[in-house]
Design an enzyme around this catalytic site. Structure first.
Site, PDB file in Angstrom:
ATOM      1  N   ARG A  14       0.811  -1.226   0.000  1.00  0.00           N
ATOM      2  CA  ARG A  14       0.000   0.000   0.000  1.00  0.00           C
ATOM      3  C   ARG A  14       0.844   1.277   0.000  1.00  0.00           C
ATOM      4  NH1 ARG A  14      -3.204  -3.355   3.468  1.00  0.00           N
ATOM      5  NH2 ARG A  14      -5.141  -3.937   2.406  1.00  0.00           N
ATOM      6  N   LYS A  74       3.491  11.079 -11.394  1.00  0.00           N
ATOM      7  CA  LYS A  74       2.562  10.333 -12.242  1.00  0.00           C
ATOM      8  C   LYS A  74       3.220   9.012 -12.632  1.00  0.00           C
ATOM      9  CE  LYS A  74       0.270  12.603 -15.475  1.00  0.00           C
ATOM     10  NZ  LYS A  74      -0.061  13.601 -16.528  1.00  0.00           N
ATOM     11  N   GLU A  92      10.445  17.179 -24.976  1.00  0.00           N
ATOM     12  CA  GLU A  92       9.858  17.577 -23.697  1.00  0.00           C
ATOM     13  C   GLU A  92      10.520  18.838 -23.138  1.00  0.00           C
ATOM     14  OE1 GLU A  92       7.220  16.420 -22.348  1.00  0.00           O
ATOM     15  OE2 GLU A  92       6.942  14.329 -22.948  1.00  0.00           O
ATOM     16  N   LYS A 116       8.242  22.309 -14.387  1.00  0.00           N
ATOM     17  CA  LYS A 116       7.322  21.246 -13.996  1.00  0.00           C
ATOM     18  C   LYS A 116       7.074  21.267 -12.489  1.00  0.00           C
ATOM     19  CE  LYS A 116       5.874  16.583 -14.740  1.00  0.00           C
ATOM     20  NZ  LYS A 116       6.028  15.334 -15.500  1.00  0.00           N
ATOM     21  N   GLU A 137      -3.495  16.998 -11.259  1.00  0.00           N
ATOM     22  CA  GLU A 137      -3.925  17.331 -12.618  1.00  0.00           C
ATOM     23  C   GLU A 137      -5.421  17.619 -12.703  1.00  0.00           C
ATOM     24  OE1 GLU A 137      -1.948  15.822 -16.599  1.00  0.00           O
ATOM     25  OE2 GLU A 137      -3.591  14.496 -16.058  1.00  0.00           O
ATOM     26  N   ARG A 164      -2.190  21.812 -14.558  1.00  0.00           N
ATOM     27  CA  ARG A 164      -1.167  20.805 -14.852  1.00  0.00           C
ATOM     28  C   ARG A 164      -1.433  20.148 -16.202  1.00  0.00           C
ATOM     29  NH1 ARG A 164       1.373  16.043 -10.907  1.00  0.00           N
ATOM     30  NH2 ARG A 164       2.676  15.104 -12.518  1.00  0.00           N
ATOM     31  N   ASN A 207       0.564  18.561 -20.878  1.00  0.00           N
ATOM     32  CA  ASN A 207       0.245  17.573 -21.907  1.00  0.00           C
ATOM     33  C   ASN A 207       0.211  18.177 -23.309  1.00  0.00           C
ATOM     34  OD1 ASN A 207      -0.202  15.037 -20.414  1.00  0.00           O
ATOM     35  ND2 ASN A 207      -1.782  16.232 -19.385  1.00  0.00           N
ATOM     36  N   HIS A 265       0.494  15.903 -26.290  1.00  0.00           N
ATOM     37  CA  HIS A 265       0.300  14.517 -25.872  1.00  0.00           C
ATOM     38  C   HIS A 265      -1.024  13.918 -26.340  1.00  0.00           C
ATOM     39  CE1 HIS A 265       3.753  15.549 -23.496  1.00  0.00           C
ATOM     40  NE2 HIS A 265       3.826  14.358 -22.951  1.00  0.00           N
ATOM     41  N   HIS A 304      -0.091  10.636 -27.989  1.00  0.00           N
ATOM     42  CA  HIS A 304      -0.496   9.351 -27.415  1.00  0.00           C
ATOM     43  C   HIS A 304      -1.352   8.556 -28.399  1.00  0.00           C
ATOM     44  CE1 HIS A 304       0.082  10.502 -22.877  1.00  0.00           C
ATOM     45  NE2 HIS A 304       1.222  10.265 -23.507  1.00  0.00           N
ATOM     46  N   HIS A 328       8.166   7.801 -27.625  1.00  0.00           N
ATOM     47  CA  HIS A 328       7.277   8.784 -27.006  1.00  0.00           C
ATOM     48  C   HIS A 328       7.616  10.227 -27.380  1.00  0.00           C
ATOM     49  CE1 HIS A 328       4.653  10.699 -24.148  1.00  0.00           C
ATOM     50  NE2 HIS A 328       5.681  11.273 -23.552  1.00  0.00           N
TER      51      HIS A 328
END
Length: 378
Positions: free
Chosen positions: A132, A154, A196, A237, A247, A251, A255, A258, A262, A277
């Site tokens: 956990r 993330k 990036e 960032k 997000e 935030r 992206n 993206h 993606h 990527h």
């Protein structure tokens, strides 16, 4: 967020704080950090370290890290996965978690993610769910991971229905961005990571974008310009993460590129031989600017300037540059509808009114987006 650049002469190494109150952590940027990983992790109070890495990174850097851990008196074991995006899967996640449990990694111990973005996402997710939640230290060895995926918590794996759709927010306790590791990267990986870096200038720091334009080799060659580019990206960032950890607000600006990128990655089934990527992000950013032009939001000359810079460093700017091509506009649009930013069935785009003037757009006409995709693929 503000990336307003005081481009004062940087030091050889930089420290960037991610301000999250009691969960704040440092990003250390500089040479030789893998060789000092042991003493830095020991300072966190860990007893044992579960190293997660991939086969390529293990060959290059694992011995250095293991020597450092041993010298610091830490116990350690290593779980190694195949290199590449396919390792972000349920099967590999199960292997990693089982390996960490077999090594008796406890809540007070540390999972060390040694590698690029794939390893960082996979190991970070494993740390989030192991017992956990155990602590994670990110040791990113690619440019993309150093400026993006290792920062902000993330973590996750991919689904057949899309990229990064399964995961958790799990902040690291420390990020060690060893710039020496970048000297072992293939040129293609360095270029992909650079996408990036450029992104931060395009979001809201035109001065940083202009600085990169004037120094197109800044991130590609050892030296203080590289450290400066990485530190500026990380500060950008970190500022956003501190304001919007999960997000729910701005935030999403991170992206930029993206949503399109993606979808392209999903379309090629994450085949790294065809598209990695950062290349998808480069194409996606160029598409976002062209889409913004088509909507009357962005001056055409800004979109052209973005394309020129990306192409000047060897990055693709069109889906037609992907070897083997991609599917139909309808198929790509279907991938986009699985994007994490979809809300109440509506697509969220990151668009631009110009360089350094990006914004979150939640009211884009789906028909306009589909028509744009058809023009891009024509």
């Amino acid at each position: 967020m503000s990336l307003a650049a005081s481009f004062a002469e940087p030091q050889v190494a930089e420290r960037v704080e991610v301000g999250l109150g009691a969960r704040a952590y440092d990003i250390l940027i500089g040479p030789g950090l893998l060789a000092s990983a042991g003493e830095r992790i020991a300072a966190l109070g860990a007893r044992t370290v579960g190293v997660v890495t991939d086969e390529n990174v293990a060959r290059l850097h694992l011995a250095t890290v293991e020597r450092s851990l041993a010298a610091a008196g830490l116990g350690f074991s290593t779980v190694t996965v195949p290199a590449g995006e396919p390792s972000k899967s349920f099967g590999r996640l199960s292997e990693v978690v089982d390996g960490l449990l077999a090594a008796r990694i406890e809540r007070g111990d540390v999972v060390l993610a040694l590698g690029g973005g794939v390893v960082g996402d996979l190991a970070g997710f494993a740390a989030a769910i192991l017992r956990r939640g155990v602590r994670c230290v990110q040791a990113p060895t690619s440019l993309l991971a150093q400026v993006d995926s290792s920062v902000g918590g993330k973590t996750g794996i991919n689904s057949v229905r899309g990229k990064n759709l399964i995961g958790a927010f799990h902040q690291p306790s420390l990020v060690l961005a060893d710039v020496d590791a970048l000297d072992t990267l293939p040129p293609r990986e360095l270029r992909a990571g650079y996408a990036e870096v450029v992104k931060y200038g395009l979001i809201d720091d035109p001065a940083f974008f202009a600085w990169l334009e004037a120094r197109p080799r800044a991130a590609f060659e050892p030296g203080q310009d590289r450290i400066r580019a990485i530190a500026t990206s990380c500060r950008a960032k970190a500022a956003v993460v501190a304001r919007d950890e999960h997000e729910t607000g701005d935030r999403a600006l991170l992206n930029l590129g993206h949503t399109f990128g993606h979808a392209l990655e999903a379309d090629v089934a994450y085949d790294g031989a065809r598209l990695i990527h950062g290349e998808g992000v480069a194409i996606g950013m160029a598409m976002a600017f062209r889409f913004s032009v088509s909507l009357g939001l962005c001056p055409p000359e800004d979109a052209a300037r973005v394309e020129r810079h990306l192409e000047a460093v060897g990055l693709p700017t069109s889906p037609k540059a992907i070897p083997g091509g991609v599917g139909s506009a309808d198929v790509l649009f279907g991938h986009m509808q699985q994007d994490k930013k979809v809300s109440r069935g509506r697509l969220t785009f990151i668009l631009a009114r110009g360089i350094g003037r990006s914004f979150v757009a939640k009211d884009v006409d789906p028909a306009a987006a589909l028509a744009f995709l058809k023009r891009e693929l024509a």
